[in-house]
Motif scaffolding. Structure first.
Motif, PDB file in Angstrom:
ATOM      1  N   VAL A  38       0.907  -1.269  -0.001  1.00  0.00           N
ATOM      2  CA  VAL A  38      -0.089   0.037   0.110  1.00  0.00           C
ATOM      3  C   VAL A  38       0.832   1.247   0.159  1.00  0.00           C
ATOM      4  O   VAL A  38       2.215   1.145   0.346  1.00  0.00           O
ATOM      5  CB  VAL A  38      -0.743  -0.071   1.289  1.00  0.00           C
ATOM      6  N   PRO A  39       0.434   2.405  -0.322  1.00  0.00           N
ATOM      7  CA  PRO A  39       1.316   3.551  -0.266  1.00  0.00           C
ATOM      8  C   PRO A  39       1.743   3.955   1.022  1.00  0.00           C
ATOM      9  O   PRO A  39       0.902   3.801   2.015  1.00  0.00           O
ATOM     10  CB  PRO A  39       0.164   4.685  -0.794  1.00  0.00           C
ATOM     11  N   ALA A  40       2.869   4.245   1.392  1.00  0.00           N
ATOM     12  CA  ALA A  40       3.440   4.465   2.620  1.00  0.00           C
ATOM     13  C   ALA A  40       3.764   6.044   2.788  1.00  0.00           C
ATOM     14  O   ALA A  40       4.165   6.729   1.920  1.00  0.00           O
ATOM     15  CB  ALA A  40       4.638   3.726   2.613  1.00  0.00           C
ATOM     16  N   ALA A  41       3.432   6.396   4.035  1.00  0.00           N
ATOM     17  CA  ALA A  41       3.996   7.711   4.356  1.00  0.00           C
ATOM     18  C   ALA A  41       5.635   7.997   4.298  1.00  0.00           C
ATOM     19  O   ALA A  41       6.340   7.082   4.661  1.00  0.00           O
ATOM     20  CB  ALA A  41       3.639   8.182   5.956  1.00  0.00           C
ATOM     21  N   ALA A  42       6.131   8.970   3.615  1.00  0.00           N
ATOM     22  CA  ALA A  42       7.265   8.912   3.278  1.00  0.00           C
ATOM     23  C   ALA A  42       7.855  10.304   3.649  1.00  0.00           C
ATOM     24  O   ALA A  42       7.253  11.426   3.972  1.00  0.00           O
ATOM     25  CB  ALA A  42       7.352   9.028   1.701  1.00  0.00           C
ATOM     26  N   ALA A  43       9.185  10.500   4.162  1.00  0.00           N
ATOM     27  CA  ALA A  43      10.036  11.495   4.545  1.00  0.00           C
ATOM     28  C   ALA A  43      11.596  11.262   3.735  1.00  0.00           C
ATOM     29  O   ALA A  43      11.969  10.285   3.583  1.00  0.00           O
ATOM     30  CB  ALA A  43      10.067  11.684   5.866  1.00  0.00           C
ATOM     31  N   GLY A  44      12.061  12.363   3.703  1.00  0.00           N
ATOM     32  CA  GLY A  44      13.384  12.347   2.919  1.00  0.00           C
ATOM     33  C   GLY A  44      14.449  13.460   3.516  1.00  0.00           C
ATOM     34  O   GLY A  44      13.904  14.587   3.650  1.00  0.00           O
ATOM     35  N   VAL A  45      15.782  13.043   3.435  1.00  0.00           N
ATOM     36  CA  VAL A  45      16.549  14.409   3.319  1.00  0.00           C
ATOM     37  C   VAL A  45      17.657  14.158   2.270  1.00  0.00           C
ATOM     38  O   VAL A  45      18.034  13.014   1.949  1.00  0.00           O
ATOM     39  CB  VAL A  45      17.386  14.545   4.630  1.00  0.00           C
ATOM     40  N   TYR A  46      18.046  15.189   1.653  1.00  0.00           N
ATOM     41  CA  TYR A  46      18.968  14.989   0.420  1.00  0.00           C
ATOM     42  C   TYR A  46      20.216  15.941   0.290  1.00  0.00           C
ATOM     43  O   TYR A  46      20.468  16.618   1.169  1.00  0.00           O
ATOM     44  CB  TYR A  46      17.948  15.370  -1.061  1.00  0.00           C
ATOM     45  N   THR A  47      21.216  15.580  -0.748  1.00  0.00           N
ATOM     46  CA  THR A  47      22.218  16.103  -0.830  1.00  0.00           C
ATOM     47  C   THR A  47      22.171  17.804  -0.786  1.00  0.00           C
ATOM     48  O   THR A  47      21.184  18.157  -1.254  1.00  0.00           O
ATOM     49  CB  THR A  47      23.021  15.749  -2.045  1.00  0.00           C
ATOM     50  N   VAL A 227      18.506   9.984   2.128  1.00  0.00           N
ATOM     51  CA  VAL A 227      18.053   9.211   3.155  1.00  0.00           C
ATOM     52  C   VAL A 227      16.521   9.183   3.292  1.00  0.00           C
ATOM     53  O   VAL A 227      15.756  10.418   3.240  1.00  0.00           O
ATOM     54  CB  VAL A 227      18.596   9.628   4.743  1.00  0.00           C
ATOM     55  N   VAL A 228      15.848   8.124   2.992  1.00  0.00           N
ATOM     56  CA  VAL A 228      14.373   8.057   2.895  1.00  0.00           C
ATOM     57  C   VAL A 228      13.664   6.978   4.207  1.00  0.00           C
ATOM     58  O   VAL A 228      14.169   6.108   4.264  1.00  0.00           O
ATOM     59  CB  VAL A 228      14.040   7.588   1.511  1.00  0.00           C
ATOM     60  N   LEU A 229      12.686   7.602   4.675  1.00  0.00           N
ATOM     61  CA  LEU A 229      11.868   6.932   5.524  1.00  0.00           C
ATOM     62  C   LEU A 229      10.415   6.548   4.884  1.00  0.00           C
ATOM     63  O   LEU A 229       9.982   7.197   4.531  1.00  0.00           O
ATOM     64  CB  LEU A 229      11.741   7.502   6.828  1.00  0.00           C
ATOM     65  N   LEU A 230      10.031   5.194   4.966  1.00  0.00           N
ATOM     66  CA  LEU A 230       8.613   4.861   4.525  1.00  0.00           C
ATOM     67  C   LEU A 230       8.029   3.992   5.804  1.00  0.00           C
ATOM     68  O   LEU A 230       8.552   3.651   6.493  1.00  0.00           O
ATOM     69  CB  LEU A 230       8.795   3.722   3.547  1.00  0.00           C
ATOM     70  N   ALA A 231       6.846   4.302   5.945  1.00  0.00           N
ATOM     71  CA  ALA A 231       5.901   3.886   7.247  1.00  0.00           C
ATOM     72  C   ALA A 231       4.547   3.595   6.312  1.00  0.00           C
ATOM     73  O   ALA A 231       3.648   4.377   6.152  1.00  0.00           O
ATOM     74  CB  ALA A 231       5.961   4.713   8.002  1.00  0.00           C
ATOM     75  N   ASN A 232       4.403   2.242   6.157  1.00  0.00           N
ATOM     76  CA  ASN A 232       3.135   1.708   5.610  1.00  0.00           C
ATOM     77  C   ASN A 232       2.125   1.288   6.391  1.00  0.00           C
ATOM     78  O   ASN A 232       0.870   1.451   5.838  1.00  0.00           O
ATOM     79  CB  ASN A 232       3.480   0.390   4.673  1.00  0.00           C
ATOM     80  N   GLY A 233       2.227   1.366   7.795  1.00  0.00           N
ATOM     81  CA  GLY A 233       1.103   1.330   8.921  1.00  0.00           C
ATOM     82  C   GLY A 233       0.289  -0.156   8.915  1.00  0.00           C
ATOM     83  O   GLY A 233      -0.554  -0.245   9.448  1.00  0.00           O
ATOM     84  N   LEU A 234       0.853  -1.148   8.150  1.00  0.00           N
ATOM     85  CA  LEU A 234       0.509  -2.465   8.093  1.00  0.00           C
ATOM     86  C   LEU A 234       0.457  -3.300   9.404  1.00  0.00           C
ATOM     87  O   LEU A 234      -0.078  -4.407   9.804  1.00  0.00           O
ATOM     88  CB  LEU A 234       0.833  -3.051   6.837  1.00  0.00           C
TER      89      LEU A 234
END
Length: 397
Positions: A38-47, A227-234
């Motif tokens: 399922v679509p997951a909540a996402a967050a990121g930081v980048y160069t 750096v990427v975080l995903l949280a799908n809640g399942l």
């Protein structure tokens, strides 16, 4: 009291992955994906490098716009950086191929690339690679993103959150061009815990400054870092937000996980034989403590001394003094592996052989006390060896 437990690396509930050898390089896995049911909540930081690679810029736009992803496609060997309009088109094509294969919207597909800068992606090989990917429980993706790394960098934690078992699985790559704000490093942490996207982003933005941004291998910052975080809640726990009672625990879990991944990258620096951890106590501000700690592990003279097991503390002192941070030189204390070598800015008698022997261990600890205030900072790096020059003298040939 909540606690987390480390376990053998596995994907959290609802995630599948795969990796293949698409012949982007001679004999190693080089294309892979990670897919959430399922679509997951996402967050990121980048160069912060001004030459931000096409896939990294695309990932940043997607996450900032939608705050969610469902799939990540990755490749090594080619960074797709400094490739102009063609590089952007290639990212869009990768998204389209993955979206069609999974029957999802292309805006839910993030792209990450690492490898040689200034070379176009071989799209025929990419097409075949993506076409061959399957939804499996294997963890080959953790290998497919490696470049000059000598080992995979993974960590899996489980914890009970609001009565539900949640799994947090992190993996990363990085060995050279490591001096984040960010570096040639990629880091991913995926979980089945339900966490609000704004909560994920707040945690990641704060924690990156004291984890990934506190490592250095060679002082160079790359074009592709993320750096990427995903949280799908399942896991079906109540959604963690900034105001929920579970938030402090979840934040500390991420702090530990990101710190350990960052240390794995520093330890595996190109040609490295040991990890260097610098801790600065007694600074006027936390930022100054972090600046000094990172300066120490980033000094080529300090790094070379650690490679040679040389207790030359003068190199540490001179590095501290070269910063613009506030302290009194006649109050500074320095320890090497808990052996005091400087007190109140002056030499302390010690056995050079004893300290030299201690510097042969796999991790070297440098502790500095400025005795100015109470703030603390840490940083991690590695020694500078002959092999580092050898690796980077022939990187593209």
């Amino acid at each position: 009291m909540n606690e987390w437990t480390e376990q053998v690396f596995t994907w959290p509930k609802g995630y599948t992955s795969d990796a293949v050898h698409a012949k982007l390089r001679y004999s190693k896995l080089d294309v892979g994906w990670l897919v959430s049911d399922v679509p997951a909540a996402a967050a990121g930081v980048y160069t912060t490098n001004q030459f931000c690679a096409a896939p990294t810029a695309s990932m940043k736009r997607l996450i900032q716009t939608n705050h969610q992803l469902q799939a990540l496609v990755m490749n090594s060997a080619f960074a797709n950086a400094c490739t102009g309009e063609q590089g952007i088109k290639d990212v869009l094509q990768e998204q389209q191929w993955v979206a069609e294969k999974l029957a999802i919207d292309p805006s839910l597909v993030g792209v990450a690339s690492t490898g040689l800068i200034g070379a176009y992606l071989p799209m025929e090989k990419m097409a075949k690679g993506i076409a061959a990917l399957k939804k499996t429980t294997n963890i080959l993706l953790t290998e497919a993103i490696l470049t000059t790394d000598t080992k995979t960098k993974t960590l899996c934690l489980t914890a009970t959150i609001a009565g539900k078992k949640c799994t947090f699985s992190g993996f990363a790559k990085g060995s050279g061009m490591i001096h984040p704000n960010m570096a040639t490093m990629l880091g991913f942490v995926v979980t089945d815990c339900a966490i609000a996207a704004e909560c994920l982003q707040s945690m990641l933005s704060e924690l990156t400054d004291e984890t990934f941004n506190q490592i250095t291998v060679d002082g160079d910052t790359s074009t592709n870092d993320a750096v990427v975080l995903l949280a799908n809640g399942l896991a079906e726990n109540p959604v963690v937000t900034l105001t929920k009672e579970e938030y402090p625990f979840v934040k500390e879990l991420y702090r530990f996980l990101l710190t350990e991944l960052a240390k794995m990258i520093a330890r595996d620096g190109e040609g490295a034989t040991k990890l260097i951890e610098a801790t600065v106590n007694g600074a006027k501000t936390k930022n100054e403590a972090q600046i000094i700690a990172k300066a120490i592990v980033g000094s080529n003279l300090v790094k070379a001394a650690m490679f040679g097991n040389d207790p030359n503390w003068g190199r540490i002192i001179s590095t501290i003094g070269a910063t613009n941070c506030q302290f009194q030189p006649d109050k500074v204390t320095v320890k090497l592996n808990q052996i005091e070598v400087v007190k109140d800015g002056q030499p302390v008698p010690f056995s050079e052989q004893e300290v030299s022997n201690s510097l042969q261990q796999a991790t070297v600890f440098i502790d500095v006390d400025l005795q100015t205030d109470s703030q603390v900072g840490k940083a991690w790096g590695c020694d500078l060896t002959y092999d580092y020059v050898k690796i980077n003298a022939t990187y593209s040939t």
